[in-house]
Design a protein around this motif. Structure first.
Motif, mmCIF file in Angstrom:
data_model
loop_
_atom_site.group_PDB
_atom_site.id
_atom_site.type_symbol
_atom_site.label_atom_id
_atom_site.label_comp_id
_atom_site.label_asym_id
_atom_site.label_seq_id
_atom_site.Cartn_x
_atom_site.Cartn_y
_atom_site.Cartn_z
ATOM 1 N N ASP A 194 -19.264 -39.738 3.305
ATOM 2 C CA ASP A 194 -20.517 -39.226 2.727
ATOM 3 C C ASP A 194 -20.305 -38.099 1.718
ATOM 4 O OD1 ASP A 194 -21.575 -40.990 4.538
ATOM 5 O OD2 ASP A 194 -22.817 -39.535 5.601
ATOM 6 N N GLN A 195 -19.177 -38.058 1.043
ATOM 7 C CA GLN A 195 -18.953 -37.020 0.037
ATOM 8 C C GLN A 195 -19.481 -37.501 -1.307
ATOM 9 O OE1 GLN A 195 -14.971 -35.501 -0.138
ATOM 10 N NE2 GLN A 195 -15.473 -33.907 -1.603
ATOM 11 N N GLY A 196 -20.395 -36.730 -1.884
ATOM 12 C CA GLY A 196 -21.087 -37.147 -3.092
ATOM 13 C C GLY A 196 -20.279 -37.019 -4.366
ATOM 14 N N TYR A 197 -20.785 -37.647 -5.411
ATOM 15 C CA TYR A 197 -20.138 -37.677 -6.727
ATOM 16 C C TYR A 197 -19.851 -36.277 -7.245
ATOM 17 C CZ TYR A 197 -19.426 -39.128 -11.615
ATOM 18 O OH TYR A 197 -18.905 -39.349 -12.870
ATOM 19 N N ALA A 198 -20.750 -35.334 -6.982
ATOM 20 C CA ALA A 198 -20.576 -33.970 -7.493
ATOM 21 C C ALA A 198 -20.097 -33.001 -6.425
ATOM 22 C CB ALA A 198 -21.886 -33.464 -8.100
ATOM 23 N N ASP A 199 -19.482 -33.528 -5.375
ATOM 24 C CA ASP A 199 -18.995 -32.672 -4.286
ATOM 25 C C ASP A 199 -17.500 -32.369 -4.403
ATOM 26 O OD1 ASP A 199 -21.449 -32.355 -3.113
ATOM 27 O OD2 ASP A 199 -21.221 -34.026 -1.717
ATOM 28 N N VAL A 200 -16.996 -32.380 -5.631
ATOM 29 C CA VAL A 200 -15.615 -32.004 -5.932
ATOM 30 C C VAL A 200 -15.662 -31.116 -7.171
ATOM 31 C CG1 VAL A 200 -13.312 -32.833 -6.572
ATOM 32 C CG2 VAL A 200 -14.732 -34.190 -5.014
ATOM 33 N N GLY A 201 -14.830 -30.087 -7.178
ATOM 34 C CA GLY A 201 -14.859 -29.127 -8.277
ATOM 35 C C GLY A 201 -14.799 -29.762 -9.646
ATOM 36 N N PHE A 228 2.291 -46.694 4.588
ATOM 37 C CA PHE A 228 0.894 -46.707 4.151
ATOM 38 C C PHE A 228 0.121 -45.883 5.155
ATOM 39 C CE2 PHE A 228 -3.254 -49.124 4.805
ATOM 40 C CZ PHE A 228 -3.949 -48.381 3.859
ATOM 41 N N MET A 229 -0.499 -44.821 4.697
ATOM 42 C CA MET A 229 -1.276 -43.934 5.560
ATOM 43 C C MET A 229 -2.720 -43.870 5.067
ATOM 44 S SD MET A 229 -0.650 -39.895 6.435
ATOM 45 C CE MET A 229 0.900 -40.239 7.274
ATOM 46 N N TYR A 230 -3.638 -44.235 5.943
ATOM 47 C CA TYR A 230 -5.070 -44.239 5.648
ATOM 48 C C TYR A 230 -5.690 -43.067 6.408
ATOM 49 C CZ TYR A 230 -9.897 -46.211 5.937
ATOM 50 O OH TYR A 230 -11.261 -46.420 5.896
ATOM 51 N N VAL A 231 -5.961 -41.979 5.686
ATOM 52 C CA VAL A 231 -6.531 -40.773 6.297
ATOM 53 C C VAL A 231 -8.034 -40.821 6.098
ATOM 54 C CG1 VAL A 231 -6.486 -38.258 6.397
ATOM 55 C CG2 VAL A 231 -4.424 -39.512 5.725
ATOM 56 N N ALA A 232 -8.755 -41.254 7.138
ATOM 57 C CA ALA A 232 -10.199 -41.477 7.056
ATOM 58 C C ALA A 232 -10.935 -40.335 7.769
ATOM 59 C CB ALA A 232 -10.553 -42.820 7.670
ATOM 60 N N GLN A 233 -11.195 -39.292 7.026
ATOM 61 C CA GLN A 233 -11.823 -38.106 7.615
ATOM 62 C C GLN A 233 -13.255 -38.380 8.072
ATOM 63 O OE1 GLN A 233 -10.479 -35.240 8.299
ATOM 64 N NE2 GLN A 233 -8.698 -34.968 6.969
ATOM 65 N N ASN A 234 -13.688 -37.717 9.137
ATOM 66 C CA ASN A 234 -15.078 -37.821 9.592
ATOM 67 C C ASN A 234 -16.041 -37.032 8.722
ATOM 68 O OD1 ASN A 234 -13.659 -38.298 12.538
ATOM 69 N ND2 ASN A 234 -15.655 -39.278 12.383
ATOM 70 N N MET A 235 -15.567 -35.968 8.144
ATOM 71 C CA MET A 235 -16.426 -35.084 7.360
ATOM 72 C C MET A 235 -16.489 -35.543 5.905
ATOM 73 S SD MET A 235 -17.512 -32.930 9.566
ATOM 74 C CE MET A 235 -17.189 -33.393 11.263
ATOM 75 N N PRO A 236 -17.607 -35.189 5.204
ATOM 76 C CA PRO A 236 -18.726 -34.335 5.596
ATOM 77 C C PRO A 236 -19.937 -35.081 6.171
ATOM 78 C CG PRO A 236 -18.830 -34.701 3.245
ATOM 79 C CD PRO A 236 -17.613 -35.442 3.733
ATOM 80 N N HIS A 237 -19.683 -36.165 6.933
ATOM 81 C CA HIS A 237 -20.770 -36.825 7.653
ATOM 82 C C HIS A 237 -21.382 -35.827 8.627
ATOM 83 C CE1 HIS A 237 -22.910 -39.719 10.161
ATOM 84 N NE2 HIS A 237 -22.564 -40.700 9.335
ATOM 85 N N THR A 238 -22.691 -35.878 8.780
ATOM 86 C CA THR A 238 -23.364 -34.993 9.741
ATOM 87 C C THR A 238 -23.170 -35.523 11.156
ATOM 88 O OG1 THR A 238 -25.432 -36.197 9.413
ATOM 89 C CG2 THR A 238 -25.080 -34.206 8.090
ATOM 90 N N PRO A 239 -23.142 -34.665 12.162
ATOM 91 C CA PRO A 239 -23.258 -33.198 12.106
ATOM 92 C C PRO A 239 -21.999 -32.553 11.520
ATOM 93 C CG PRO A 239 -22.745 -33.896 14.337
ATOM 94 C CD PRO A 239 -22.989 -35.162 13.558
ATOM 95 N N LEU A 240 -22.229 -31.544 10.695
ATOM 96 C CA LEU A 240 -21.127 -30.887 9.998
ATOM 97 C C LEU A 240 -20.341 -29.976 10.932
ATOM 98 C CD1 LEU A 240 -23.057 -29.868 6.760
ATOM 99 C CD2 LEU A 240 -21.432 -31.768 6.996
ATOM 100 N N HIS A 241 -19.019 -30.013 10.759
ATOM 101 C CA HIS A 241 -18.150 -29.153 11.563
ATOM 102 C C HIS A 241 -16.969 -28.695 10.720
ATOM 103 C CE1 HIS A 241 -19.827 -29.765 15.658
ATOM 104 N NE2 HIS A 241 -20.198 -30.944 15.170
ATOM 105 N N ALA A 242 -16.613 -27.442 10.881
ATOM 106 C CA ALA A 242 -15.421 -26.893 10.235
ATOM 107 C C ALA A 242 -14.729 -25.977 11.226
ATOM 108 C CB ALA A 242 -15.790 -26.126 8.964
#
Length: 443
Positions: free
Chosen positions: A43-50, A218-232
């Motif tokens: 769920d990381q948006g088009y403008a969610d990278v610097g 081959f490494m597939y790093v499929a992060q859970n974030m930033p899907h809600t609920p947000l956690h850091a």
């Protein structure tokens, strides 16, 4: 002691050795075949990278990755939500081809990614790679559909989205369990502290890189974030000006940086293809200047940030506006890795390996791309600069705005899909409408 081998045994040994080597890829040289990492956020948006215009937080590591490779501005995923998008990535095929195009899988779902599909992990493993997935699977939580049965040697993570942790689905009176956490087929934890998911996945990736075999990986790093609920994790709380969402993105950026740093320490960075992208548009993040968000077939739901770096092979600092998709990664990585695609496998993606290596002199062809809504219906098609919408299940207020009108947009001139030019180009509307009908008839 000298051991003599009888002539007929000697011939048998030669035949066996020849048979074994004939099954190996023609260029199965671990020193030359690149390692592959796909870093896939949720769920990381088009403008969610610097480097894509993020506001309120910084992503220096991802930005640096972009400066060392190609940053795509017209990169799409084949679905608006998690499950079908991940299926498309791993198969190179539209999810409708195997009936995984509608909605997402839940903890009460019985199905998953068809075992008849030949995944990217199976392709690479069959051609000399070790394969691992770290993070979120979401292609079926029943054992038969889990990663270890879909081409992955190693699995460390969770079977579905983090919001399904201990969730009660009142419509069907179903209580989902605490979020399961697996190492391969073994359940090692239930309901993990989600504050540490990004950190744990990063540490696992680093550990696997440091303890790798001699084979390419081959490494597939499929992060859970930033899907809600947000956690850091505590180290990132309060880091950004944008609150918890920015903190989460900054930790994901840190994760990219730590993995790249490890590759460099191990002196394998120059022979590793690193791909960064997202599974679909944002729910609460930003897709500016695109229209729409997650679960919608406006571009904001399916056009995502995407970066591909391969030092020494892919030119540095390229910004590409050529149309590309996650469906292209399957045939592209097959070509680059020297892996053989079965002759009877029909892929929807395009091999763009020549383009990656020579973006200034290679031109990608125009081709149609079909947009399937969360309800499984085709709602739009893109061809070149044109995008035609024929209906909308989400992202359109029927009560306030009335029935959705057939709409045509020139994305080159109107990236925000605001100016409907359907009346000015009837021939384009007719051509794209027929293209959609023909593809649906094929499926």
């Amino acid at each position: 002691m000298l051991i003599k081998i009888k002539p007929y045994i000697s011939k048998l040994v030669v035949i066996i050795i020849f048979g074994i080597t004939a099954c190996q890829p023609s260029n199965d040289n671990s020193k030359n075949r690149p390692n592959i990492i796909i870093f896939f956020t949720d769920d990381q948006g088009y403008a969610d990278v610097g480097c894509y215009g993020a506001e309120g937080f910084e992503t220096p590591h991802i930005d640096r990755l972009a400066s060392e490779g190609i940053r795509f501005t017209n990169f799409y995923v084949p679905a608006t939500v998690c499950t079908p998008s991940r299926a498309g990535l791993l198969t190179g095929r539209y999810p409708k081809r195997y009936n995984l195009h509608e909605a997402v899988l839940f903890p009460f779902s019985e199905g998953g990614l068809s075992l008849n599909e030949y995944t990217m992990a199976e392709l690479l493993r069959d051609n000399g790679y070790t394969t691992s997935i770290i993070g979120k699977w979401h292609l079926g939580h029943k054992e038969e559909f889990m990663p270890n049965n879909q081409g992955f040697d190693m699995f460390y993570g969770v079977p579905y989205s983090n919001d399904m942790d201990n969730y009660y689905y009142k419509e069907i009176d179903f209580q989902s369990p605490p979020l399961p956490f697996y190492r391969n087929k073994t359940l090692i934890e239930s309901g993990p502290d989600q504050d540490y998911l990004t950190k744990r996945y990063t540490e696992e990736a680093i550990d696997q890189i440091r303890n790798r075999s001699e084979k390419p990986f081959f490494m597939y790093v499929a992060q859970n974030m930033p899907h809600t609920p947000l956690h850091a994790s505590p180290a990132f709380i309060g880091k950004s000006e944008k609150g918890l969402y920015g903190d989460v993105i900054m930790e994901l950026d840190w994760s990219v940086g730590e993995i790249v740093k490890t590759l460099k320490e191990q002196k394998i960075y120059d022979n590793t293809i690193f791909i960064f992208t997202s599974d679909n548009g944002p729910r609460i993040g930003s897709a500016k200047p695109l229209r729409g968000k997650k679960a919608e077939t406006w571009d904001g739901g399916q056009r995502v940030p995407a970066i591909v770096a391969w030092p020494g092979k892919i030119p540095k600092g390229v910004v590409s506006s050529d149309f590309t998709t996650t469906l292209d990664l399957y045939p592209t990585l097959a070509k680059i890795s020297g892996s053989k695609i079965p002759n009877d496998l029909k892929l929807d993606g395009l091999d763009i390996s020549d383009y990656l290596l020579h973006p200034e002199t290679t031109k990608l062809p125009e081709r149609p791309f079909y947009f399937y809504a969360r309800n499984g219906e085709m709602e739009a098609v893109r061809m070149g600069k044109w995008k035609l919408h024929i209906e909308k299940s989400r992202g359109w207020n029927l009560e306030e705005s009335g029935v959705f009108p057939v709409s045509l947009y020139n994305l080159d001139a109107d990236i925000g899909e605001k100016n409907n030019v359907v009346d000015q180009f009837p021939e384009v509307v007719e051509e794209l409408t027929n293209t959609m009908k023909e593809f649906e008839a094929e499926l």
